[in-house]
Enzyme design. Structure first.
Site, mmCIF file in Angstrom:
data_model
loop_
_atom_site.group_PDB
_atom_site.id
_atom_site.type_symbol
_atom_site.label_atom_id
_atom_site.label_comp_id
_atom_site.label_asym_id
_atom_site.label_seq_id
_atom_site.Cartn_x
_atom_site.Cartn_y
_atom_site.Cartn_z
ATOM 1 C CG ASP A 90 32.722 52.979 36.045
ATOM 2 O OD1 ASP A 90 32.472 54.241 36.346
ATOM 3 O OD2 ASP A 90 33.677 52.366 35.893
ATOM 4 C CE1 TYR A 109 38.929 50.499 33.120
ATOM 5 C CE2 TYR A 109 36.500 50.464 33.115
ATOM 6 C CZ TYR A 109 37.617 50.716 33.806
ATOM 7 O OH TYR A 109 37.468 51.155 35.007
ATOM 8 C CE LYS A 122 36.077 55.000 35.558
ATOM 9 N NZ LYS A 122 35.760 53.572 34.959
ATOM 10 C CG HIS A 158 40.866 55.806 34.279
ATOM 11 N ND1 HIS A 158 40.482 55.212 33.317
ATOM 12 C CD2 HIS A 158 40.940 55.194 35.502
ATOM 13 C CE1 HIS A 158 40.282 53.913 33.690
ATOM 14 N NE2 HIS A 158 40.554 53.922 35.047
ATOM 15 N NE ARG A 160 29.645 34.812 40.462
ATOM 16 C CZ ARG A 160 30.892 34.602 40.667
ATOM 17 N NH1 ARG A 160 31.788 35.056 39.794
ATOM 18 N NH2 ARG A 160 31.206 33.527 41.508
HETATM 19 N N1 LIG Z 1 38.942 53.819 38.628
HETATM 20 C C1 LIG Z 1 39.689 52.982 38.566
HETATM 21 O O1 LIG Z 1 40.956 52.560 38.356
HETATM 22 C C2 LIG Z 1 39.075 51.460 38.487
HETATM 23 C C3 LIG Z 1 39.767 50.341 38.801
HETATM 24 C C4 LIG Z 1 39.016 48.934 38.524
HETATM 25 C C5 LIG Z 1 37.710 48.991 38.688
HETATM 26 N N2 LIG Z 1 37.003 50.037 38.170
HETATM 27 C C6 LIG Z 1 35.512 49.956 37.970
HETATM 28 O O2 LIG Z 1 34.826 49.176 38.946
HETATM 29 C C7 LIG Z 1 34.348 48.161 38.337
HETATM 30 C C8 LIG Z 1 34.233 47.131 39.320
HETATM 31 O O3 LIG Z 1 35.507 46.462 39.838
HETATM 32 P P1 LIG Z 1 35.585 45.110 40.170
HETATM 33 O O4 LIG Z 1 35.353 44.567 38.896
HETATM 34 O O5 LIG Z 1 37.041 45.159 40.732
HETATM 35 O O6 LIG Z 1 34.523 44.696 41.179
HETATM 36 P P2 LIG Z 1 34.230 43.608 41.963
HETATM 37 O O7 LIG Z 1 32.674 43.594 41.802
HETATM 38 O O8 LIG Z 1 34.665 43.960 43.293
HETATM 39 O O9 LIG Z 1 34.797 42.522 41.434
HETATM 40 C C9 LIG Z 1 34.453 41.676 40.205
HETATM 41 C C10 LIG Z 1 35.247 40.198 40.571
HETATM 42 O O10 LIG Z 1 34.314 39.676 41.592
HETATM 43 C C11 LIG Z 1 33.859 38.443 41.298
HETATM 44 N N3 LIG Z 1 32.297 38.504 41.382
HETATM 45 C C12 LIG Z 1 31.210 39.182 40.760
HETATM 46 N N4 LIG Z 1 30.024 39.003 41.363
HETATM 47 C C13 LIG Z 1 30.254 38.219 42.574
HETATM 48 C C14 LIG Z 1 29.478 37.353 43.140
HETATM 49 N N5 LIG Z 1 28.178 37.413 43.195
HETATM 50 N N6 LIG Z 1 29.799 36.148 43.875
HETATM 51 C C15 LIG Z 1 31.309 36.001 43.682
HETATM 52 N N7 LIG Z 1 32.304 36.792 42.938
HETATM 53 C C16 LIG Z 1 31.631 37.636 42.462
HETATM 54 C C17 LIG Z 1 33.886 38.563 39.378
HETATM 55 O O11 LIG Z 1 34.208 37.358 38.982
HETATM 56 P P3 LIG Z 1 34.009 36.598 37.780
HETATM 57 O O12 LIG Z 1 34.990 37.002 36.994
HETATM 58 O O13 LIG Z 1 34.185 34.981 38.119
HETATM 59 O O14 LIG Z 1 32.514 36.540 37.447
HETATM 60 C C18 LIG Z 1 35.019 39.351 39.420
HETATM 61 O O15 LIG Z 1 36.328 38.684 39.230
HETATM 62 C C19 LIG Z 1 35.115 47.849 37.070
HETATM 63 O O16 LIG Z 1 34.253 46.981 36.363
HETATM 64 C C20 LIG Z 1 35.414 49.107 36.702
HETATM 65 O O17 LIG Z 1 34.235 49.646 35.993
HETATM 66 C C21 LIG Z 1 37.507 51.123 38.144
#
Ligand SMILES: NC(=O)c1ccc[n+]([C@@H]2O[C@H](COP(=O)([O-])OP(=O)(O)OC[C@H]3O[C@@H](n4cnc5c(N)ncnc54)[C@H](OP(=O)(O)O)[C@@H]3O)[C@@H](O)[C@H]2O)c1
Length: 292
Positions: free
Chosen positions: A32, A37, A66, A99, A249
């Site tokens: 994604d 970004y 997006k 987006h 991870r």
């Molecule tokens: N459409 C939109 O407006 C929008 C908004 C936000 C995100 N997104 C998309 O959604 C994706 C995912 O969102 P998200 O990054 O918030 O997802 P998420 O996986 O809920 O959160 C990522 C965070 O979780 C931590 N993490 C990942 N794996 C872990 C594990 N196994 N154990 C503990 N902590 C863990 C990471 O820490 P570390 O940093 O320490 O590794 C990171 O800080 C984004 O990359 C993007 O592509 C879209």
């Protein structure tokens, strides 16, 4: 679309490349991305080298990007898509999303603000007009599917009803503290993929990762809290995006297995409600690196 998606919202260019390669090696086949970004080139580079090294075909991966808010005017949609494709090094997208439903003043500044720091919106274009230009991208073969992100049921309904090509995917924040059940039911009824971002609650602590119900289930089934949250998301019928930044991870987040029914029920009964990302209210992203 593979249900387990790797999200590329990673502020650092070098970290984007290594995390994308690690995700591919761990087994992720759904990526994604977003113009906003500012790292599509790095994702593209990692994918090209990763596919070549692993003998993986382009058709075996699913790539989304997006359209940013500053490109909502219909005449800007195709050029924005072309530019994303060029940065990603691809000739078609599996999925292109609007987006957010908010149109910003068009131009090169992705975050246009007035002198008081308020976002400058663009009232001269409707979401339906932007959607029409997205439909043309499907007609031309540049995108296999189109959808929307950061949208609520109320804004989705008129698009769904008027669209010639129905939205294939809706990407929104979802986790046990924000289950978005009504939207999920609508998506299931209309055959729209509900794609959850922040399934780990953006990693924010305290948050779903530290919820006592989730921790207790993790201990009971011998999985980590992250694996429990990701399994819950899949078992309730959503696809998901997660952003592991290390190889360990990436393997952890890809290695999930089904939870027992009573565990799903326990998570469904969690009462805490919390939206973590305010992008849905203004179109201004909460978690984007600003400086590059
Ligand atoms: N459409 C939109 O407006 C929008 C908004 C936000 C995100 N997104 C998309 O959604 C994706 C995912 O969102 P998200 O990054 O918030 O997802 P998420 O996986 O809920 O959160 C990522 C965070 O979780 C931590 N993490 C990942 N794996 C872990 C594990 N196994 N154990 C503990 N902590 C863990 C990471 O820490 P570390 O940093 O320490 O590794 C990171 O800080 C984004 O990359 C993007 O592509 C879209």
């Amino acid at each position: 679309m593979p249900v387990l998606g790797f999200g590329t919202l990673i502020p650092d260019a070098a970290a984007t490349i290594s995390a994308t390669r690690d995700a591919l090696e761990a087994g992720f086949r759904h990526f994604d991305c977003a113009e906003r970004y500012r790292n599509e080139s790095q994702v593209g580079e990692a994918l090209q080298t990763g596919l070549a090294a692993g003998g993986i075909a382009r058709e075996d991966i699913f790539v989304t990007t997006k359209l940013w808010n500053t490109n909502h005017r219909p005449e800007r949609v195709e050029p924005a898509c072309r530019a994303s494709l060029a940065r990603l090094g691809l000739d078609y997208l599996d999925l292109y999303l609007i987006h957010t439903p908010f149109a910003f003043q068009p131009g090169d500044d992705q975050d246009p603000r007035d002198q008081n720091g308020h976002i400058i919106y663009d009232d001269s274009v409707t979401l339906l007009e932007t959607w029409g230009a997205m439909e043309s991208l499907v007609d031309s073969g540049r995108c296999r599917a189109i959808g929307l992100s950061d949208i609520g049921l109320k804004e989705l309904l008129p698009i769904y009803e008027s669209a010639r090509i129905k939205p294939a995917v809706v990407q929104v924040e979802a986790h046990p503290y924000l289950p978005e059940t009504e939207l999920l039911e609508f998506c299931k009824e209309k055959d729209i993929v509900f794609l959850a971002f922040a399934p780990l609650g953006h990693g924010i602590r305290p948050g779903p990762l530290e919820d006592p119900v989730v921790s207790a289930i993790a201990a009971r089934v011998g999985k980590t809290p992250a694996q429990v949250l990701l399994a819950w998301a899949v078992q309730r019928g959503t696809a998901l995006l997660t952003t592991p930044r290390t190889a360990a991870r990436a393997r952890e987040n890809f290695n999930i297995s089904a939870l027992p029914e009573d565990a799903l029920d326990q998570i469904n009964r969690i009462q805490t409600r919390q939206r973590l990302n305010a992008v849905v209210k203004t179109g201004s992203p909460g978690f984007i690196p600003q400086g590059r």
